[in-house]
Scaffold this active site. Structure first.
Site, PDB file in Angstrom:
ATOM      1  N   GLN A  80      46.914  18.204  68.885  1.00 16.75           N
ATOM      2  CA  GLN A  80      46.688  18.202  67.447  1.00 16.75           C
ATOM      3  C   GLN A  80      47.039  16.856  66.800  1.00 16.75           C
ATOM      4  O   GLN A  80      47.743  16.029  67.379  1.00 16.75           O
ATOM      5  CB  GLN A  80      47.526  19.299  66.796  1.00 16.75           C
ATOM      6  CG  GLN A  80      47.023  20.708  67.077  1.00 16.75           C
ATOM      7  CD  GLN A  80      47.718  21.704  66.186  1.00 16.75           C
ATOM      8  OE1 GLN A  80      48.609  22.415  66.605  1.00 16.75           O
ATOM      9  NE2 GLN A  80      47.303  21.767  64.924  1.00 16.75           N
ATOM     10  N   HIS A  81      46.537  16.689  65.562  1.00 20.79           N
ATOM     11  CA  HIS A  81      46.969  15.666  64.607  1.00 20.79           C
ATOM     12  C   HIS A  81      46.531  14.232  64.916  1.00 20.79           C
ATOM     13  O   HIS A  81      46.737  13.353  64.079  1.00 20.79           O
ATOM     14  CB  HIS A  81      48.494  15.648  64.453  1.00 20.79           C
ATOM     15  CG  HIS A  81      49.151  16.975  64.355  1.00 20.79           C
ATOM     16  ND1 HIS A  81      48.718  17.951  63.484  1.00 20.79           N
ATOM     17  CD2 HIS A  81      50.223  17.505  65.019  1.00 20.79           C
ATOM     18  CE1 HIS A  81      49.496  19.017  63.618  1.00 20.79           C
ATOM     19  NE2 HIS A  81      50.401  18.778  64.536  1.00 20.79           N
ATOM     20  N   ASP A 243      45.487  22.536  70.483  1.00 25.15           N
ATOM     21  CA  ASP A 243      46.037  23.125  71.701  1.00 25.15           C
ATOM     22  C   ASP A 243      46.918  24.332  71.415  1.00 25.15           C
ATOM     23  O   ASP A 243      46.905  25.317  72.168  1.00 25.15           O
ATOM     24  CB  ASP A 243      46.784  22.078  72.535  1.00 25.15           C
ATOM     25  CG  ASP A 243      47.816  21.286  71.759  1.00 25.15           C
ATOM     26  OD1 ASP A 243      48.021  21.536  70.555  1.00 25.15           O
ATOM     27  OD2 ASP A 243      48.421  20.379  72.371  1.00 25.15           O
TER      28      ASP A 243
END
Length: 482
Positions: A80-81, A243
């Site tokens: 992520q991110h 994820d």
């Protein structure tokens, strides 16, 4: 030919590919390829997106090497991110800044101030602006690398980038998008006020991917990519997700009840909710999930990254770490595991701290203190989930660290909750494959019957004392900004 679905998980350390049987839910083949990572002392954590594609090719080829499968769909899970910047030809402008990059503390403070404070930010998005998230990374790029920012035509997340490479479609979905800090988790749309605070002159409609339903088919596999991977052109690709969202699908956290704890590079604690779940303090992330609901989640930056650090320092194998966990003799010793800063609580510039170290503390005592410190950090994260309205029942333990019986029992003792460890193979990749089957078949696919082991909590006065020391150490570190 066995009917299967392909799940791909682009993690921090590696890319995994699994083939999941459509009838039984069993994972019947696995492929794996490692990633490099750029790490600097200032908190920089970056990867070249080309490394993800190279690893994807290798992992998929390994998974399908047997050739006895009919692959009816593909789902992608991604770390992520991460900030992926693309030019006018959809080529990466620079390396992607990752979820564990902590260089953006100043930008977080500036955006929060510009938006009217933490309360206003929570009202706009459900989440605070934290260094791990994507919004401050964009602000950092604008401030530190204006030329790269100017050359950036489109911005997306790692799993969006992989889906774009597979299908040619520029799409995201609410689960992963909710971890950007510029997405309204209640309305499931971009938060225009946050984007304007980053750059009110940019055309964000052109910059960001459209938001599709997570469980929809977003496109088909491009012919040239199909030839590269040895797959059929046009194979459907689902929306995929972050994820954590895909791991929730893979481990059955798709209804209210169980709380999952993942012992990976980072530690995560998450649960399913049928409505938005916002922690009033903002420590627990108010994410969407990737099935159409919500996934309140708290993350600690230092989990197996910390235990592997101390294991490497002393040259131990994993059995040696397990022996240390069950040993006595760490009385009075505590470790605050903020080796890479911390996210829960938000301390991006913090460092790891030992306190109470004495000459009679040996190698085992130090190793045990590290694992206990990491586990107490997860207990703190679990408290943040409770503030968001989650009432924990049993804990489902997943991730690489969950393989340790000693650590699983320690989790049960520290959390004071029963811990169940299912024998799940690659939860995130498996969850992505399961989601792909939902998208293609139009109905939820079954979970296999996992073999599992249960760990009951024990009364441990020593751990209560350790928790008190850790709480005091956390207060000292906060007061002194160390």
């Amino acid at each position: 030919m066995r009917r299967v679905f392909l799940g791909i998980d682009c993690g921090t350390q590696s890319t995994k590919a699994v083939l999941r049987d459509a009838a039984t839910g069993e994972v019947v083949a696995v492929g794996h390829a490692p990633h490099e990572i750029v790490e600097r002392d200032d908190g920089t954590r970056e990867q070249d997106p080309a490394w993800w594609i190279e690893a994807l090719r290798a992992a998929v080829r390994e998974a399908i090497r047997d050739g006895r499968f009919e692959i009816d769909g593909i789902g992608v899970s991604g770390q992520q991110h991460g900030l992926v910047c693309l030019d006018e030809r959809d080529r990466p402008v620079r390396a992607a800044k990752l979820w564990n990059d902590t260089t953006t503390a100043r930008e977080c403070a500036e955006l929060t101030r510009e938006l009217g404070g933490e309360g206003r930010v929570l009202a706009l998005t459900g989440n605070l602006v934290l260094p791990g998230y994507t919004a401050p990374k964009i602000a950092w790029l604008l401030s530190h690398e204006p030329d790269a920012y100017t050359r950036t035509l489109r911005i997306c997340l790692p799993h969006d980038y992989i889906n774009h490479w597979l299908t040619g479609e520029f799409v995201t979905e609410p689960g992963d998008a909710s971890g950007t800090a510029y997405f309204d988790i209640r309305a499931r749309r971009y938060a225009e006020a946050v984007l304007a605070a980053i750059d009110d002159a940019r055309d964000w409609d052109r910059t960001l991917p459209r938001v599709a339903r997570s469980d929809s088919v977003i496109g088909g596999l491009r012919p040239e990519i199909a030839r590269e991977l040895g797959l059929e052109a046009g194979t459907p690709v689902s929306g995929g997700g972050g994820d954590n969202m895909c791991a929730a699908i893979g481990s059955g956290v798709t209804a209210e009840g169980p709380v999952a704890v993942s012992l990976g590079t980072s530690g995560t604690v998450y649960a399913y909710r049928g409505e938005p779940a916002v922690d009033p303090s903002g420590e627990a992330a108010a994410f969407c999930d990737s099935t159409g609901a919500w996934l309140p989640l708290a993350c600690t930056l230092n989990c197996t990254s910390a235990t592997e650090w101390v294991r490497g320092l002393f040259g131990l194998d994993h059995a040696g770490v397990d022996s240390a966990i069950t040993s006595a003799g760490a009385e009075g010793l505590a470790f605050l595991p903020y080796l890479s800063g911390e996210r829960t609580p938000n301390r991006p510039e913090a460092a790891g701290i030992f306190i109470g170290l004495r000459p009679d503390h040996d190698r085992q005592a130090i190793v045990r203190a590290v694992v206990v410190g990491v586990t107490l950090g997860l207990a703190y994260a679990l408290g943040a989930l409770r503030r968001a309205g989650v009432v924990p029942g049993d804990v489902t333990l997943v991730g690489g660290g969950a393989a340790s019986d000693a650590w699983a029992q320690l989790c049960a003792d520290v959390f004071d909750l029963a811990v169940v460890r299912p024998a799940i193979v690659e939860a995130a990749a498996s969850g992505a494959a399961r989601q792909a089957q939902w998208a293609v078949d139009g109905a939820q696919s079954p979970l296999p019957t996992f073999a599992s082991k249960r760990f009951e909590p024990r009364v441990r006065p020593d751990l209560r004392e350790a928790a008190e020391r850790m709480a005091e150490l956390r207060r000292i570190a906060e007061a002194n900004r160390i």
